[in-house]
Design a protein around this motif. Structure first.
Motif, PDB file in Angstrom:
ATOM      1  N   ASN A  41       0.679  -1.327  -0.093  1.00 29.99           N
ATOM      2  CA  ASN A  41       0.030  -0.300   0.433  1.00 29.99           C
ATOM      3  C   ASN A  41       0.881   1.635   0.529  1.00 29.99           C
ATOM      4  OD1 ASN A  41      -2.948   1.307   0.402  1.00 29.99           O
ATOM      5  ND2 ASN A  41      -1.402   2.373   2.237  1.00 29.99           N
ATOM      6  N   PHE A  42       0.734   2.069  -1.303  1.00 31.14           N
ATOM      7  CA  PHE A  42       1.274   3.575  -0.997  1.00 31.14           C
ATOM      8  C   PHE A  42       0.759   4.818  -0.602  1.00 31.14           C
ATOM      9  CE2 PHE A  42       3.138   0.179  -2.950  1.00 31.14           C
ATOM     10  CZ  PHE A  42       4.770   0.665  -2.899  1.00 31.14           C
ATOM     11  N   SER A  43       0.126   4.876   0.801  1.00 31.76           N
ATOM     12  CA  SER A  43      -1.090   5.974   0.417  1.00 31.76           C
ATOM     13  C   SER A  43       0.373   7.624   0.482  1.00 31.76           C
ATOM     14  CB  SER A  43      -1.168   6.450   1.845  1.00 31.76           C
ATOM     15  OG  SER A  43      -1.973   4.918   1.940  1.00 31.76           O
ATOM     16  N   ILE A  44      -0.966   8.170  -0.487  1.00 28.67           N
ATOM     17  CA  ILE A  44      -0.192   9.839  -1.518  1.00 28.67           C
ATOM     18  C   ILE A  44      -1.385  10.598  -0.956  1.00 28.67           C
ATOM     19  CG2 ILE A  44      -0.420  10.991  -2.900  1.00 28.67           C
ATOM     20  CD1 ILE A  44       0.020   8.370  -4.336  1.00 28.67           C
ATOM     21  N   GLU A  45      -0.297  11.484  -0.111  1.00 31.32           N
ATOM     22  CA  GLU A  45      -0.579  13.120   0.562  1.00 31.32           C
ATOM     23  C   GLU A  45       0.148  13.896  -0.780  1.00 31.32           C
ATOM     24  OE1 GLU A  45       0.084  14.185   4.546  1.00 31.32           O
ATOM     25  OE2 GLU A  45      -0.040  11.695   5.170  1.00 31.32           O
ATOM     26  N   THR A  46      -1.310  14.635  -0.955  1.00 27.36           N
ATOM     27  CA  THR A  46      -0.846  15.730  -2.331  1.00 27.36           C
ATOM     28  C   THR A  46      -0.897  17.448  -1.867  1.00 27.36           C
ATOM     29  OG1 THR A  46      -1.522  14.525  -3.711  1.00 27.36           O
ATOM     30  CG2 THR A  46      -0.768  16.498  -4.591  1.00 27.36           C
ATOM     31  N   ASP A  47      -0.174  18.083  -1.565  1.00 28.07           N
ATOM     32  CA  ASP A  47       0.427  19.760  -1.249  1.00 28.07           C
ATOM     33  C   ASP A  47      -1.237  20.320  -1.534  1.00 28.07           C
ATOM     34  OD1 ASP A  47       0.386  22.021  -1.053  1.00 28.07           O
ATOM     35  OD2 ASP A  47       2.032  21.593  -0.259  1.00 28.07           O
ATOM     36  N   ASN A  48      -2.290  20.448  -1.812  1.00 32.70           N
ATOM     37  CA  ASN A  48      -2.964  21.103  -2.828  1.00 32.70           C
ATOM     38  C   ASN A  48      -3.040  22.724  -3.491  1.00 32.70           C
ATOM     39  OD1 ASN A  48      -5.348  18.812  -3.194  1.00 32.70           O
ATOM     40  ND2 ASN A  48      -5.750  19.367  -0.337  1.00 32.70           N
ATOM     41  N   GLU A  49      -2.796  23.566  -2.300  1.00 32.30           N
ATOM     42  CA  GLU A  49      -1.551  24.833  -2.388  1.00 32.30           C
ATOM     43  C   GLU A  49      -0.968  25.202  -3.981  1.00 32.30           C
ATOM     44  OE1 GLU A  49      -0.201  28.313  -1.050  1.00 32.30           O
ATOM     45  OE2 GLU A  49       0.722  27.242  -0.078  1.00 32.30           O
ATOM     46  N   VAL A  50      -0.685  23.393  -3.949  1.00 31.54           N
ATOM     47  CA  VAL A  50       0.655  23.449  -5.528  1.00 31.54           C
ATOM     48  C   VAL A  50      -0.065  23.167  -6.324  1.00 31.54           C
ATOM     49  CG1 VAL A  50       2.483  22.574  -6.175  1.00 31.54           C
ATOM     50  CG2 VAL A  50       2.812  22.652  -4.045  1.00 31.54           C
ATOM     51  N   VAL A  51      -1.239  22.505  -6.208  1.00 30.97           N
ATOM     52  CA  VAL A  51      -1.788  21.965  -7.405  1.00 30.97           C
ATOM     53  C   VAL A  51      -2.790  22.760  -7.673  1.00 30.97           C
ATOM     54  CG1 VAL A  51      -4.006  20.738  -8.559  1.00 30.97           C
ATOM     55  CG2 VAL A  51      -1.806  19.406  -6.807  1.00 30.97           C
ATOM     56  N   GLU A  52      -3.448  23.931  -7.021  1.00 31.05           N
ATOM     57  CA  GLU A  52      -4.383  24.863  -6.933  1.00 31.05           C
ATOM     58  C   GLU A  52      -3.753  25.650  -7.287  1.00 31.05           C
ATOM     59  OE1 GLU A  52      -6.608  25.445  -3.483  1.00 31.05           O
ATOM     60  OE2 GLU A  52      -7.225  22.947  -4.078  1.00 31.05           O
ATOM     61  N   LYS A  53      -2.177  26.540  -6.892  1.00 26.96           N
ATOM     62  CA  LYS A  53      -1.815  27.897  -7.593  1.00 26.96           C
ATOM     63  C   LYS A  53      -0.060  28.028  -8.288  1.00 26.96           C
ATOM     64  CE  LYS A  53      -3.727  29.900  -3.368  1.00 26.96           C
ATOM     65  NZ  LYS A  53      -3.576  30.699  -1.948  1.00 26.96           N
TER      66      LYS A  53
END
Length: 207
Positions: A101-113
């Protein structure tokens, strides 16, 4: 007199996506080799992350992982990928024996801005290196897989993601009362990947 400058490497969303998808390709190959899903002689040795690693030379496996990485990259860059699970099953019965299992947390600020982050490439490589070493030593802490096995990959995405026609809906392929081993994680400052293997333990079942 020359001065010594400490620099940080700039990590962009696209760069982080490339690091994570590439890592998964190497990790998947290492799991398939070390768990004996395919014969050892069907793998070729390469050097990556400062380590000797094995890559499958089987055309079917190579194509599967290449296509998988292309799709994972798309989901990662959109911030839509939550988890990847590599499942090892008994070839004859489809019984699930292991789930990587490889769980991934993403920095949404990077994606959005579209902002970037800073982290040393060497530091990221050291973190990935630690995970690859744990996968390579998995034979020391996981039960032997004596029967012929096959593998599959599950992707957990946000609900608003359109599923490509090459993918199908699947059950989670869980293991009843699994044993679990948490592995190291790595963090690009944009994507954090936590690794966990759960497995069927027949000795535990017999107690």
């Amino acid at each position: 007199m020359a001065s010594k400058n400490a620099t940080k490497d700039i990590i962009t969303l696209r760069g982080s996506t490339a690091i994570v998808s590439e890592f998964f390709g190497y990790a998947a190959n290492s799991i398939l080799y070390n768990r004996g899903v395919y014969l050892a002689e069907t793998f070729g040795r390469v050097k990556k992350y400062g380590l000797p690693l094995l890559l499958s030379q089987d055309e079917g496996v190579k194509t599967f992982i290449a296509n998988l990485n292309t799709q994972l990259s798309e989901w990662l860059e959109a911030g839509k990928l939550q988890r990847i699970v590599l499942v090892i099953m008994n070839k004859d019965t489809n019984e699930v024996l292991e789930r990587w299992n490889f769980s991934i947390e993403t920095d949404n600020e990077v994606v959005e801005k579209g902002v970037s982050r800073e982290k040393s490439d060497k530091e990221i490589m050291r973190e990935i290196q630690a995970i690859m070493k744990q996968i390579a030593s998995s034979i020391t802490y996981l039960p032997c897989l004596d029967e012929p096995c096959i593998f599959d990959v599950l992707a957990y995405t946000d609900t608003d993601v359109e599923v490509p026609f090459t993918w199908t809906e699947s059950d989670p392929k869980l293991i009843d009362n699994p044993q679990m081993v948490k592995l190291h994680s790595f963090d690009t400052k944009i994507h954090k990947v936590d690794t966990l293997v759960s497995y069927k333990n027949d000795e535990w079942d017999e107690q």
